[in-house]
Design a protein around this motif. Structure first.
Motif, PDB file in Angstrom:
ATOM      1  N   GLU A   8     -61.914   3.405 -59.930  1.00 30.61           N
ATOM      2  CA  GLU A   8     -62.414   4.266 -60.999  1.00 30.61           C
ATOM      3  C   GLU A   8     -63.749   3.777 -61.538  1.00 30.61           C
ATOM      4  OE1 GLU A   8     -59.933   6.463 -64.282  1.00 30.61           O
ATOM      5  OE2 GLU A   8     -60.578   4.520 -65.094  1.00 30.61           O
ATOM      6  N   PHE A  24     -67.944   9.471 -53.219  1.00 34.62           N
ATOM      7  CA  PHE A  24     -67.497   9.762 -54.569  1.00 34.62           C
ATOM      8  C   PHE A  24     -66.491  10.905 -54.563  1.00 34.62           C
ATOM      9  CE2 PHE A  24     -71.862   8.342 -54.449  1.00 34.62           C
ATOM     10  CZ  PHE A  24     -71.864   7.282 -55.346  1.00 34.62           C
ATOM     11  N   ALA A  25     -65.633  10.916 -55.580  1.00 33.79           N
ATOM     12  CA  ALA A  25     -64.677  12.015 -55.771  1.00 33.79           C
ATOM     13  C   ALA A  25     -64.244  12.012 -57.231  1.00 33.79           C
ATOM     14  CB  ALA A  25     -63.471  11.859 -54.861  1.00 33.79           C
ATOM     15  N   ASP A  26     -63.642  13.121 -57.668  1.00 31.64           N
ATOM     16  CA  ASP A  26     -63.156  13.157 -59.043  1.00 31.64           C
ATOM     17  C   ASP A  26     -61.666  12.838 -59.143  1.00 31.64           C
ATOM     18  OD1 ASP A  26     -62.204  15.491 -57.938  1.00 31.64           O
ATOM     19  OD2 ASP A  26     -63.393  16.824 -59.203  1.00 31.64           O
ATOM     20  N   THR A  27     -61.053  12.524 -57.988  1.00 30.02           N
ATOM     21  CA  THR A  27     -59.673  12.044 -57.952  1.00 30.02           C
ATOM     22  C   THR A  27     -59.598  10.900 -56.941  1.00 30.02           C
ATOM     23  OG1 THR A  27     -59.058  13.594 -56.190  1.00 30.02           O
ATOM     24  CG2 THR A  27     -58.729  14.332 -58.472  1.00 30.02           C
ATOM     25  N   GLY A  81     -63.741  11.280 -49.917  1.00 32.81           N
ATOM     26  CA  GLY A  81     -64.902  11.264 -50.790  1.00 32.81           C
ATOM     27  C   GLY A  81     -66.122  11.903 -50.144  1.00 32.81           C
ATOM     28  N   LEU A 141     -71.708  13.857 -55.931  1.00 29.79           N
ATOM     29  CA  LEU A 141     -70.736  14.520 -56.787  1.00 29.79           C
ATOM     30  C   LEU A 141     -71.474  15.080 -57.995  1.00 29.79           C
ATOM     31  CD1 LEU A 141     -67.640  15.007 -57.261  1.00 29.79           C
ATOM     32  CD2 LEU A 141     -67.669  12.912 -58.640  1.00 29.79           C
ATOM     33  N   ILE A 146     -71.319  16.472 -61.736  1.00 33.86           N
ATOM     34  CA  ILE A 146     -70.471  16.450 -62.925  1.00 33.86           C
ATOM     35  C   ILE A 146     -71.320  16.754 -64.152  1.00 33.86           C
ATOM     36  CG2 ILE A 146     -68.846  14.772 -61.944  1.00 33.86           C
ATOM     37  CD1 ILE A 146     -70.136  12.648 -63.689  1.00 33.86           C
ATOM     38  N   ILE A 162     -66.779  10.004 -68.647  1.00 41.84           N
ATOM     39  CA  ILE A 162     -66.184  10.835 -67.604  1.00 41.84           C
ATOM     40  C   ILE A 162     -65.802   9.913 -66.452  1.00 41.84           C
ATOM     41  CG2 ILE A 162     -66.561  12.674 -65.942  1.00 41.84           C
ATOM     42  CD1 ILE A 162     -66.349  13.668 -68.789  1.00 41.84           C
ATOM     43  N   ILE A 210     -64.753   9.077 -62.609  1.00 39.62           N
ATOM     44  CA  ILE A 210     -64.815   9.490 -61.211  1.00 39.62           C
ATOM     45  C   ILE A 210     -64.290   8.336 -60.369  1.00 39.62           C
ATOM     46  CG2 ILE A 210     -66.794  11.002 -61.633  1.00 39.62           C
ATOM     47  CD1 ILE A 210     -68.524   8.836 -60.192  1.00 39.62           C
TER      48      ILE A 210
END
Length: 413
Positions: free
Chosen positions: A24, A56-59, A64, A68, A70, A79, A81
């Motif tokens: 994270e 990268f990813a948001d979960t 990835g 990303l 955002i 925030i 990621i």
């Protein structure tokens, strides 16, 4: 106005080391002018020539992307990621890749954070810089025979300690713990070092030469190039390294190939079938040297090639786990059931010597103390159990990673 990039955990020098397993990251807009709207940003990375790459990813996912998009609140609320190394694109040095945050509209740089994708690599493919940093850390750990390396020799000796490490299903998790402890001690000396592996079913001309692991002479005394870090090697009071001449630059030992090893359990078998690799290829990799310390369990760790050999053993287990999708300690196929095995070889058992002195027949001495900590993760803890060593990448829900990965074994949920 800028963006703070806080990636999971970092070491005392504020450095972040990543593996294939995403962690994270918190992004926060700082010093936005009063009344500013929320800002759309793009998170990506920049890489030096031959450097690592990140995705990268948001979960938490193994899918990835290189960038990303955002929106960061103008209030400064963080925030979350996820960021991880791009599979098969590891770093060679710290900062050869950096996470960047840019304003989407203007492409203005708002924040940057150097990182390293630190991965265990095939020793035959290391750059000369990677090789020499590893050797320098190894020599420092040995400390002319008086350094912490001595504890690792004392863990792997005859008698009750031997029964902890060999002869039962605990063989693979015990040695995974051993390697992790060893690697973390090396990283105290040089955080950019990771433990390389000797892929013993292939020729390794860049390993078995005077610049790396040395070449034994007719008396079995390993010879190194001038200025080599291991010229000062001392093991158990003996200067130098004793090794047989069975493995040379072009030697491929007569043992199971990787494909044969990964097939040991059959198409649908579990760990109970796979662990037969303790004999072949593991045992034959030791004896393929045809003499010297490496061929006998009680003396093998005196020769530093031991750790490259066992790193490959652990890599084979890691690859078998990935191919079968078996990482959950509760899965009966992940580890041999406990019935019929002595203490130290059962799923819930704490591993010696990291758990401290025990009662006979288990060892009553415990060299080295608890497992070395990592600033990148809190697991598996100072006194791990066998079950704690199975999901080393943290693939199961809520699981944390052990801060190591192999160059050819991806993270996959």
């Amino acid at each position: 106005m800028h963006v703070e990039i806080d990636i999971a955990t970092n070491d005392p020098q504020n450095r972040v080391f990543l593996t294939w397993r995403p962690v994270e990251a918190l992004l926060r807009l700082v010093d936005a002018p009063a009344g500013s709207p929320d800002i759309d940003v793009t998170v990506s990375s920049t890489t030096r020539a031959n450097g690592g790459r990140v995705v990268f990813a948001d979960t938490l996912t193994h899918q990835g992307q290189p960038s990303l998009a955002i929106t960061l609140p103008a209030t400064g609320a963080p925030i979350a990621i996820f960021v991880g190394g791009e599979f098969q694109a590891p770093s060679s040095t710290y900062g050869d890749v950096a996470v960047e945050v840019r304003e989407a509209a203007s492409n203005q740089m708002l924040g940057s954070r150097p990182v390293m994708v630190r991965i265990r690599k095939n020793a035959n493919n290391l750059s000369s810089m990677e090789r020499d940093r590893f050797l320098a850390a190894l020599a420092s750990l040995n400390g002319l025979g008086n350094g912490p390396y001595r504890d690792f020799r004392d863990m792997h000796v005859a008698g009750a300690p031997d029964a902890e490490a060999h002869g039962g299903p605990g063989f693979l998790p015990w040695h995974r713990t051993y390697l992790l402890d060893f690697e973390r001690e090396l990283q105290v000396l040089d955080a950019e070092v990771s433990l390389p592996y000797w892929r013993f079913d292939q020729a390794a001309p860049n390993v078995f030469n005077r610049s790396f692991m040395g070449v034994p002479n007719s008396l079995g005394q390993v010879q190194f190039s001038a200025g080599h870090a291991l010229l000062s090697w001392v093991a158990q009071g003996s200067a130098g390294i004793v090794r047989g001449r069975g493995v040379g630059p072009q030697t491929v030992p007569a043992l199971f190939s990787e494909t044969q090893t990964l097939a040991l359990a059959g198409a649908n078998g579990g760990f109970s079938g796979f662990r037969a690799m303790q004999g072949n290829p593991h045992g034959l990799a030791h004896t393929s040297h045809q003499g010297g310390w490496i061929g006998i369990p009680s003396t093998a760790p005196r020769d530093p090639i031991f750790f490259l050999l066992h790193c490959n053993v652990d890599r084979l287990w890691a690859k078998w786990q990935w191919i079968r999708g078996i990482h959950d300690p509760a899965n009966p196929k992940a580890f041999t059931p406990s019935a019929g095995f002595p203490a130290g070889h059962r799923l819930a058992d704490q591993l010696w010597p990291w758990c401290g002195p025990l009662q006979p027949p288990r060892p009553t001495t415990a060299p080295g103390g608890p497992l070395a900590a990592s600033p990148m993760t809190g697991v598996p803890g100072g006194t791990p159990r066998i079950r704690d060593m199975i999901d080393y990448l943290g693939t199961m829900p809520g699981a944390a990673h052990h801060d190591f990965a192999y160059d050819d074994v991806p993270f996959q949920i």
